[in-house]
Design a protein around this motif. Sequence first.
Motif, PDB file in Angstrom:
ATOM      1  N   PRO A 118       0.787   6.506  -5.540  1.00  0.00           N
ATOM      2  CA  PRO A 118       0.531   5.903  -6.858  1.00  0.00           C
ATOM      3  C   PRO A 118       1.000   4.462  -6.968  1.00  0.00           C
ATOM      4  CG  PRO A 118       2.574   7.123  -6.940  1.00  0.00           C
ATOM      5  CD  PRO A 118       2.085   7.227  -5.513  1.00  0.00           C
ATOM      6  N   LEU A 119       1.109   3.750  -5.854  1.00  0.00           N
ATOM      7  CA  LEU A 119       1.604   2.384  -5.881  1.00  0.00           C
ATOM      8  C   LEU A 119       0.524   1.418  -6.342  1.00  0.00           C
ATOM      9  CD1 LEU A 119       3.585   2.350  -2.514  1.00  0.00           C
ATOM     10  CD2 LEU A 119       4.468   2.759  -4.816  1.00  0.00           C
ATOM     11  N   LYS A 155       4.787  -1.579  -8.016  1.00  0.00           N
ATOM     12  CA  LYS A 155       5.433  -0.564  -8.843  1.00  0.00           C
ATOM     13  C   LYS A 155       4.680   0.749  -8.744  1.00  0.00           C
ATOM     14  CE  LYS A 155       3.032  -2.020 -13.092  1.00  0.00           C
ATOM     15  NZ  LYS A 155       3.207  -2.551 -14.460  1.00  0.00           N
ATOM     16  N   LYS A 156       5.341   1.833  -9.126  1.00  0.00           N
ATOM     17  CA  LYS A 156       4.707   3.147  -9.180  1.00  0.00           C
ATOM     18  C   LYS A 156       3.955   3.300 -10.503  1.00  0.00           C
ATOM     19  CE  LYS A 156       8.228   5.437  -6.339  1.00  0.00           C
ATOM     20  NZ  LYS A 156       9.242   6.525  -6.292  1.00  0.00           N
ATOM     21  N   THR A 181       8.181   2.373 -12.240  1.00  0.00           N
ATOM     22  CA  THR A 181       9.326   2.121 -11.369  1.00  0.00           C
ATOM     23  C   THR A 181       8.999   1.001 -10.379  1.00  0.00           C
ATOM     24  OG1 THR A 181       9.968   4.443 -11.511  1.00  0.00           O
ATOM     25  CG2 THR A 181      10.935   3.145  -9.721  1.00  0.00           C
ATOM     26  N   VAL A 238       9.078  -0.911  -7.100  1.00  0.00           N
ATOM     27  CA  VAL A 238       9.319  -0.672  -5.674  1.00  0.00           C
ATOM     28  C   VAL A 238       9.667  -1.980  -4.973  1.00  0.00           C
ATOM     29  CG1 VAL A 238       8.293   0.137  -3.499  1.00  0.00           C
ATOM     30  CG2 VAL A 238       7.790   1.319  -5.659  1.00  0.00           C
ATOM     31  N   GLU A 290       2.368   1.192   2.035  1.00  0.00           N
ATOM     32  CA  GLU A 290       3.342   1.756   1.101  1.00  0.00           C
ATOM     33  C   GLU A 290       4.330   0.687   0.641  1.00  0.00           C
ATOM     34  OE1 GLU A 290       5.030   5.041   3.257  1.00  0.00           O
ATOM     35  OE2 GLU A 290       3.433   6.410   2.606  1.00  0.00           O
TER      36      GLU A 290
END
Length: 416
Positions: free
Chosen positions: A246-247, A266-267, A271, A273, A304
Amino acid sequence: MKKLVHVVFLTILLSHSATAQDNLWQMKLSFKGQIAVEELEKSVPEFALDFYEPFLKGGTTAQEVMIFTSPTKIKSVDNLGHVLIADRTKKQEYSFTKGDDLLSQDVLSSDYPLLKNPTDPKDAYLILENGAEKETINGVSCIKALLKVVDPYLGEVAMTIWYAPDLPSYYLSSLPFLINVPGAVLKLNDQVHNSLGFEVSALTKLSDLKEFELPHEVKIVKLSENEGSNLDDASVFQDAFELKAPLKWFSQQNAAYGDEHLFGVKKADGTIVEPANFYSIDVLNKQRAIVSDSSSLFWIIDDEAKKINHVGFEVLYAVNDENMVYAIEDRYGIINASGVSLIGGLSNISNFVGSYLLFSENNKQGLLDFNGKIVLKPTLDFIDTDEQGNILVKDLKISSEVQQYSLPDFQEKYLK
């Protein structure tokens, strides 16, 4: 998409000799001369360094450009496959590389206007000083002139140009101000470095505008906020290099960069990353990309958003889909997409010809292939190429004079 092209914004000038410039023209432009970055930085103001990109020694730059120009449209295609298309009427510009599945769209700007008496002391502008001399180039009458690109605070550069008032103007990504010359520039020589310049050949009049059609079934990424795009969705990075769900990429304006946005990851739940610290992206393959950060350091990331190298590189650029040239603390090497150094500790690595890289060690020069294998040990005192693609070699074991070889002869003598 192999590389995200940074779009150069251009000025629109709709009427130069309206009755004479009604035709569509095709022309081939060839650059001549090369210069080392170090020499250029000593002689050219910083704001003008980008103008000399086609002449940089050791870089991967275009040497030939095919240009199409009419009163309403402009298109340029270089030998590396980079395409720029401008619509003068709609004031839009599109850029892409052949084979891409997306292209960038932006509005045209008003950089480098042609002025006699500038009223705003802050903006850069052009001064054109026509001379009495004329020259016929490819059957077209041209005016010889001195063109000055002036930045009131940073200095100026001057170029001798020969322009044809009867042909519509055009631009190049490295020389955007050419759009504001009152006619197509058919020849240009730099005033400081006389060996640098270009000349147009194979000038042809065409009959229709089909050359300006955009590729079909591609996604258009609108870079301009005026076109309703939103930089916060980071579509430029997302379309160039898609991350695993879900990035998602996001962007954030950075006060230190004025209007510029930096990019992070971010996710879906918000959040963070990777904080918004990335400035540019260059796609290596579907699993790897090269990003630069706000400190001008380069990183290899995977889909990722994980950094492959643990220390930022001062230099990092791709030589193929898997391998890259890197530099750290002024020592050069080749690294693969997994982060494994194939060779390192060299004084310098730069592009040469074909699939060869030039490297230096102990004041001698040799050649590598793109996998980091030494194909010619550093035994030569000098090696370079001339404008015709011949190999120039100084090998003191043979002669104190520089020897000239064709590429096949050079390969036969040194690489067999």
